[in-house]
Design an enzyme around this catalytic site. Structure first.
Site, mmCIF file in Angstrom:
data_model
loop_
_atom_site.group_PDB
_atom_site.id
_atom_site.type_symbol
_atom_site.label_atom_id
_atom_site.label_comp_id
_atom_site.label_asym_id
_atom_site.label_seq_id
_atom_site.Cartn_x
_atom_site.Cartn_y
_atom_site.Cartn_z
ATOM 1 N N GLY A 162 1.622 -34.812 63.426
ATOM 2 C CA GLY A 162 2.007 -33.504 62.937
ATOM 3 C C GLY A 162 1.671 -32.391 63.906
ATOM 4 O O GLY A 162 2.144 -31.270 63.777
ATOM 5 N N SER A 165 2.250 -32.607 67.220
ATOM 6 C CA SER A 165 3.154 -32.695 68.365
ATOM 7 C C SER A 165 3.889 -31.386 68.602
ATOM 8 O O SER A 165 4.266 -30.683 67.660
ATOM 9 C CB SER A 165 4.205 -33.785 68.142
ATOM 10 O OG SER A 165 3.633 -35.055 68.187
ATOM 11 N N GLY A 166 4.106 -31.078 69.861
ATOM 12 C CA GLY A 166 4.865 -29.891 70.225
ATOM 13 C C GLY A 166 4.031 -28.634 70.343
ATOM 14 O O GLY A 166 4.465 -27.643 70.922
#
Length: 259
Positions: free
Chosen positions: A208, A210-211
């Site tokens: 969750g 990520s990014g």
């Protein structure tokens, strides 16, 4: 940390859909002061599930990871809570998603993506852009960095954190991350990646997350990418972040038109 995928529906784009089994969420961190990280973007599925995190780098552009499945999702800026209604929140439909050319899910190379919003964000105390770095400095081993997100806070949990959390982690040499006690060169941690965690474990990003951004000395240097599946915070699986190299920065600026 398997591919810090999207938490969309039964997956997590901000790191849960986990392509290749990588996870991403904040382990061993703390809840931040509400709206004190105004550059954080929340990518949510239509049903409200967490997909991924991101960084607002221009009023209508968000930087995130290529493995995040943002199709049919929306971007929320100014959020502290994942689920609560907050007056600071601004919601946006996605106009376009542009992955860096040659992203490879198998090797995890080039895990970087730009998301264009359908309209420009309104800059407020809770919503602000984070400037891109002027150089592609490679953080040295031992450098203390920070990462943030709404991902899981413990392995085995089904739900992500309701509030934005962050954790301080330490950059680890690629040689160490590639050795037999860590990733064993599967995948190879390359110069386009940053390895960071804690030598004792327990501090990490997770499903969750990520990014989301990796910030070192107040400058964004990376994007949360992947880790070992179901082993967030493990000593042998530090988090891996896409490093903002000169090549990536040139591509970003060309795509978004300056910045």
């Amino acid at each position: 940390m398997g591919a810090f995928l999207t938490l969309s529906t039964s997956a997590a784009v901000i790191f849960l859909v986990i392509h290749g089994g990588l996870c991403v969420d904040i382990i061993g961190g703390k809840v931040v002061k509400p709206h004190s990280r105004p550059f954080m973007a929340l990518i949510q599925a239509a049903n409200g599930d967490l997909i991924c995190g991101g960084t607002l780098i221009k009023e209508n552009w968000v930087l995130t990871a290529a493995h995040c499945n943002v199709k049919g999702s929306k971007v929320i800026l100014g959020a502290h809570s994942l689920r609560a209604k907050e007056r600071e929140k601004q919601s946006f439909q996605i106009a376009k998603q542009i992955c860096y050319p040659f992203y490879r899910n198998d090797s995890k190379e080039n895990d970087i993506m730009l998301v264009q919003l359908q309209r420009r964000a309104r800059v407020t105390k809770a919503v602000k852009c984070l400037p891109l770095p002027r150089s592609d400095e490679d953080p040295k081993p031992g450098t203390i960095c920070t990462t943030a997100g709404w991902g899981k806070t413990r392995n085995g949990l089904e739900n992500s954190s309701d509030t934005l959390r962050e954790v301080n982690i330490t950059v680890i040499s690629r040689q160490t991350c590639n050795d037999k006690n860590h990733y064993k060169k599967n995948p190879v941690i390359t110069n386009n990646m940053i390895c960071a965690g804690d030598k004792k474990g327990g501090k990490d990003s997770c499903n969750g997350d990520s990014g989301g951004p990796l910030i070192c000395n107040n400058v964004i240097r990376g994007i949360t990418a992947f880790g070992k599946d179901k082993k967030c915070g493990a000593v042998d699986g530090p988090g891996i972040y896409t490093r903002l190299t000169k090549q990536y920065l040139q591509w970003i600026r060309k795509t978004i038109g300056g910045a």
